[in-house]
Design a protein around this motif. Structure first.
Motif, PDB file in Angstrom:
ATOM      1  N   LEU A 243      30.384  98.583-140.514  1.00 50.20           N
ATOM      2  CA  LEU A 243      31.797  98.798-140.201  1.00 50.20           C
ATOM      3  C   LEU A 243      32.307  99.998-140.992  1.00 50.20           C
ATOM      4  N   PRO A 244      33.306 100.716-140.454  1.00 46.64           N
ATOM      5  CA  PRO A 244      33.864 101.835-141.200  1.00 46.64           C
ATOM      6  C   PRO A 244      34.314 101.358-142.580  1.00 46.64           C
ATOM      7  N   GLN A 245      34.196 102.249-143.530  1.00 48.99           N
ATOM      8  CA  GLN A 245      34.401 101.829-144.907  1.00 48.99           C
ATOM      9  C   GLN A 245      35.775 101.219-145.152  1.00 48.99           C
ATOM     10  N   SER A 246      36.793 101.816-144.518  1.00 50.82           N
ATOM     11  CA  SER A 246      38.151 101.321-144.775  1.00 50.82           C
ATOM     12  C   SER A 246      38.285  99.865-144.338  1.00 50.82           C
ATOM     13  N   ILE A 247      37.590  99.526-143.254  1.00 47.58           N
ATOM     14  CA  ILE A 247      37.706  98.153-142.743  1.00 47.58           C
ATOM     15  C   ILE A 247      36.894  97.202-143.613  1.00 47.58           C
ATOM     16  N   ARG A 248      35.696  97.650-143.980  1.00 46.39           N
ATOM     17  CA  ARG A 248      34.873  96.827-144.848  1.00 46.39           C
ATOM     18  C   ARG A 248      35.629  96.517-146.130  1.00 46.39           C
ATOM     19  N   TRP A 249      36.285  97.548-146.606  1.00 50.11           N
ATOM     20  CA  TRP A 249      37.012  97.410-147.853  1.00 50.11           C
ATOM     21  C   TRP A 249      38.063  96.307-147.777  1.00 50.11           C
ATOM     22  N   GLN A 250      38.702  96.201-146.635  1.00 53.58           N
ATOM     23  CA  GLN A 250      39.731  95.165-146.482  1.00 53.58           C
ATOM     24  C   GLN A 250      39.154  93.777-146.701  1.00 53.58           C
TER      25      GLN A 250
END
Lengths: 368, 429
Positions: A243-250
């Motif tokens: 998953l894109p990093q920003s989403i994974r981060w969430q």
């Protein structure tokens, strides 16, 4: 905002309410689909094993397929309905770009259905032929699932949309998307796991009448279920990683809700593994159903996060349709009550039903 | 309109919709009427202690479930899939207006699935009265599902007069009741034809003859009901739609003629079946079924065609453009999904392709524009809606209109250049 995203139409009720409805029906659709595909895969596996018990079990499992398919389609309808209301502006373009594949879902499913029916009608057939038909059915469903995964990822992959300017015949797929394959695998492995669980539950149900077959099915089903779930944890991690990093981060601390859901999912997966190893079949099933609901919630959050910037809820026009909503709720209640009554009739032992309504001798004669 | 167009110029989206929709309508009307036949025949079998009939019902129930349960649902989903692809703007508008009505429809489908499955599996297990009750639950749910979808379909053609309207007004629109009556009759007719077709394949010829006579009489009755219901439906249409149906649209005139022949053939066939049921063998019964399909097809096609030039009557044109859009403003700059090059092709795709193909079977524009030169066509396009009210007006600047005319005339097959001309122009040795 991307100019290719159409103007959303007026919502008939608050976003959260429709989202809630989607989160009620979509997990049920997934469970039905998983049972369908997983059970068919298990049947195929049993036929390959070819032992005496395997071959006794296979027809019992495949007898469930027609109803499971009807339920899968039916619950899919409800899910797509609410999803189109919520994110139609992303869904329609995505479906149109892959129009040929999207429409192909219908004939593919009709072919699969014809296949199940063929198996059901002519059960005692040469075995290789039955296996061949079953393989065909499973392949058809795998294809359909792949088309759906493409559609659901294409919805979120707006940069891909510009390829429409090169090809407008509906021949695009979303193959280059990094999340496509892990996501597809994630769902297909879930189906296999549920297939194992259905086998175990069938075993449990059979125990009274046929203890040997019942015990065999339960053991086999749980073993498959446990192993596949272990594999699933790995696939799930790959999916998360892609998953894109920003989403994974969430999900890893950025958003409280998403993080909690992910933790719950991991916890549930471990609990399910423990139950499977202890042969707690019913508890396993209960936890799995919970898991599918949790995962669907997580999926919805990922979708939201992927569309940030493209969709602002405050911009979506809203006009409550109270009357229609009330009508639906009443229908739902009446429908659930009716279905409850119908299922009671089906499960009632024949003797009990006869007692309530003395059948005449004539009725016996008619049926004999 | 801000949706991409799924462009299959040789086939046309309309053709795809028609194929799927006619199949679905055929199956779904069988699903509505067939349940009633099951219950009626089962009651009959119990009353008369007719063992042969009872056997037939059990087999027929299985066939019924096979055809309607999943095939009915799948073709229904098929309509939805194809209209989402071909008419995304209209579909989205409909879904947002009627989502809860559709959701109620979904509940009814779920009840149908459970009821008919339980019915099928409890033939031997439940007392007669209970089993019949389950059959009646199925019948009620399936007729209610017709009731519900009927409100949405009729809305597309006749949204109620006063705007803006409540959901209840949209649902119980001017053609709701006549259409419901008509469809109920058609369901009775079609399912009767299905039962007679199944009877024709039954080996017990005595029972088959009796069944044929019963179903034919009831189908005849349903057909007799359908005719006044159809007339009532026609009378409830708004005047411009009525004039289309009565002759202003050449396609509808052709379709209706086919429908009339189908009615005539059915009346003759059904009378024959009542009079000499033994005469009805497999070919005749199947031909009857096929005629039913033709009748249903011509009705649905007429209904769809009568909606032209709209997809949602009065508010959205068939090509997805809103009615209130200004007609003379440049069009393509407003369409984010259009390509910057080939203006003519893009104009065709976004404005005409909804009803015309390029070289296809359905309403081929190359054939329709044969013999027109560029100037004539450009002039014609500016008058589309005025000359032919079933077409939406062209939307775009004069320059775009000429670009479209150039594009379309460019598609005309070139006249073959006579060989003598070639000889004359070349220098002979």
């Amino acid at each position: 905002m991307n100019p290719l995203v159409p103007q959303p139409d007026t919502l008939p009720a608050a976003w959260t309410l429709i989202q809630g409805l989607l989160l009620l029906v979509f997990p049920l659709h997934l469970l039905a689909m998983n049972s369908l595909l997983g059970t068919a895969a298990v049947v195929l596996w049993l036929r390959r094993r070819g032992g005496q018990l395997d071959l006794a079990l296979a027809p019992r499992l495949s007898a469930m397929l027609p109803v499971l398919m009807a339920l899968t389609v039916n619950l899919g309808v409800a899910s797509l309905l609410f999803s189109q209301t919520l994110h139609g502006q992303f869904f329609y373009p995505a479906a149109i770009l892959m129009g040929r594949f999207w429409l192909a879902v219908i004939p593919l499913l009709i072919m699969a259905y014809a296949g199940i029916y063929l198996l059901k009608r002519r059960a005692p057939r040469p075995r290789p032929r039955v296996t061949l038909v079953m393989t065909g059915i499973v392949l058809l469903w795998l294809t359909v699932a792949f088309i759906f995964t493409n559609n659901q990822t294409m919805m979120l992959n707006l940069p891909r949309w510009v390829d429409y300017f090169k090809t407008d015949g509906g021949t695009l797929l979303n193959l280059a998307d990094a999340t496509l394959w892990p996501r597809y695998l994630h769902f297909m492995i879930a189906a296999l796991a549920v297939g194992g669980l259905i086998t175990a539950l069938t075993g449990r149900y059979l125990t009274e009448r046929d203890p040997r077959l019942g015990a065999y099915a339960e053991r086999l089903g749980l073993r498959l279920f446990g192993r596949v779930t272990l594999l699933q944890i790995g696939v799930g991690m790959v999916f998360l990683w892609r998953l894109p990093q920003s989403i994974r981060w969430q999900m890893l601390g950025g958003s409280m809700a998403a993080t909690v859901l992910l933790m719950m999912a991991v916890g549930l997966a471990l609990a399910i593994l423990a139950c499977a190893s202890q042969r707690l079949t019913i508890l396993c099933a209960g936890l799995l159903v919970t898991q599918v609901f949790v995962m669907s919630g997580l999926r919805e959050m990922v979708r939201h996060a992927s569309l940030t910037g493209q969709m602002r809820l405050s911009d979506m026009p809203l006009a409550w349709q109270n009357g229609a909503l009330l009508f639906f709720v009443l229908m739902l209640l009446a429908g659930v009550a009716t279905i409850g009554w119908l299922i009671r009739q089906a499960l009632q032992p024949a003797a009990a039903a006869e007692e309530q309504e003395q059948p005449s001798k004539q009725s016996r004669a008619l049926r004999s | 309109m801000n949706y991409p167009v799924w462009y299959l110029p040789a086939i046309g989206g309309g053709t795809l919709i028609a194929i799927i929709a006619v199949t679905h309508v055929f199956i779904s009307h069988f699903a509505v009427g067939g349940g009633l036949w099951l219950v009626l025949l089962e009651t009959h079998a119990w009353r008369r202690q007719d063992k042969a009939l009872y056997q037939f019902i059990r087999r027929f129930a299985r066939f019924f479930v096979f055809v309607t349960l999943v095939l009915g649902a799948l073709t229904g989903v098929g309509i939805w899939f194809v209209i989402s692809l071909v008419q995304p703007a209209g579909t989205s508008a409909l879904i947002h207006r009627f989502v809860f009505i559709w959701a109620a429809e979904w509940v009814l489908f779920l009840v149908e699935i459970v009821a008919i499955t339980v019915y099928l599996h409890t033939f031997d297990r439940l007392p007669a009265r209970r089993h019949l009750t389950i059959g009646r639950v199925y019948c009620t749910a399936s007729w209610l599902s017709l009731f519900v979808i009927n409100g949405i379909i009729t809305f597309m053609l006749t949204p109620s007069a006063a705007a803006p309207t409540s959901i209840a007004d949209s649902f119980f629109n001017p053609t709701f009741w006549p259409s419901l009556l008509l469809r109920t009759c058609l369901a009775g007719l079609l399912s009767g034809l299905f039962v007679s077709a199944a009877a024709a394949f039954w080996t017990d010829r005595d029972l088959a003859g009796r069944l044929t006579r019963i179903t034919a009489s009831w189908s005849l009755l349903a057909l007799c009901g359908a005719l006044p219901a159809g007339y009532w439906y026609l009378r409830s249409l708004p005047a411009p739609v009525q004039s289309l149906v009565e002759g202003a649209s050449p396609t509808i005139v052709r379709t209706l003629a086919v429908g009339r022949w189908a009615v005539l053939a059915l009346v003759i066939g059904l009378l024959l079946a009542v009079w000499r049921p033994a005469r009805i063998g497999k070919p005749v019964a199947l031909a009857g079924l096929a005629t039913g399909l033709v009748l249903m097809g011509s009705f649905e096609w007429t209904r769809e065609a009568a909606r032209r030039p709209f997809v949602l009557h009065g508010s959205m044109f068939s090509n997805g453009l809103r009615v209130d859009r200004a007609t003379a403003d440049p069009f393509l700059p407003d369409i984010p999904w259009s390509r910057a090059t080939s203006a003519g092709r893009e104009l065709f795709k976004f404005q005409c392709y909804a009803c015309h193909t390029l070289g296809g079977v359905n309403n081929d524009i190359i054939k329709r524009t044969r013999g027109m030169d560029e100037a004539t066509l450009a002039a014609y396009i500016s008058q589309l809606h005025a000359i032919r009210p079933f077409m939406p007006p062209f939307m775009g600047s004069d320059e775009e209109r000429r670009a479209l005319a150039t594009y379309l005339t460019g598609l005309q097959p070139r006249p073959a250049i006579p060989a003598s001309n070639l000889l004359q122009s070349g220098s002979l040795p």
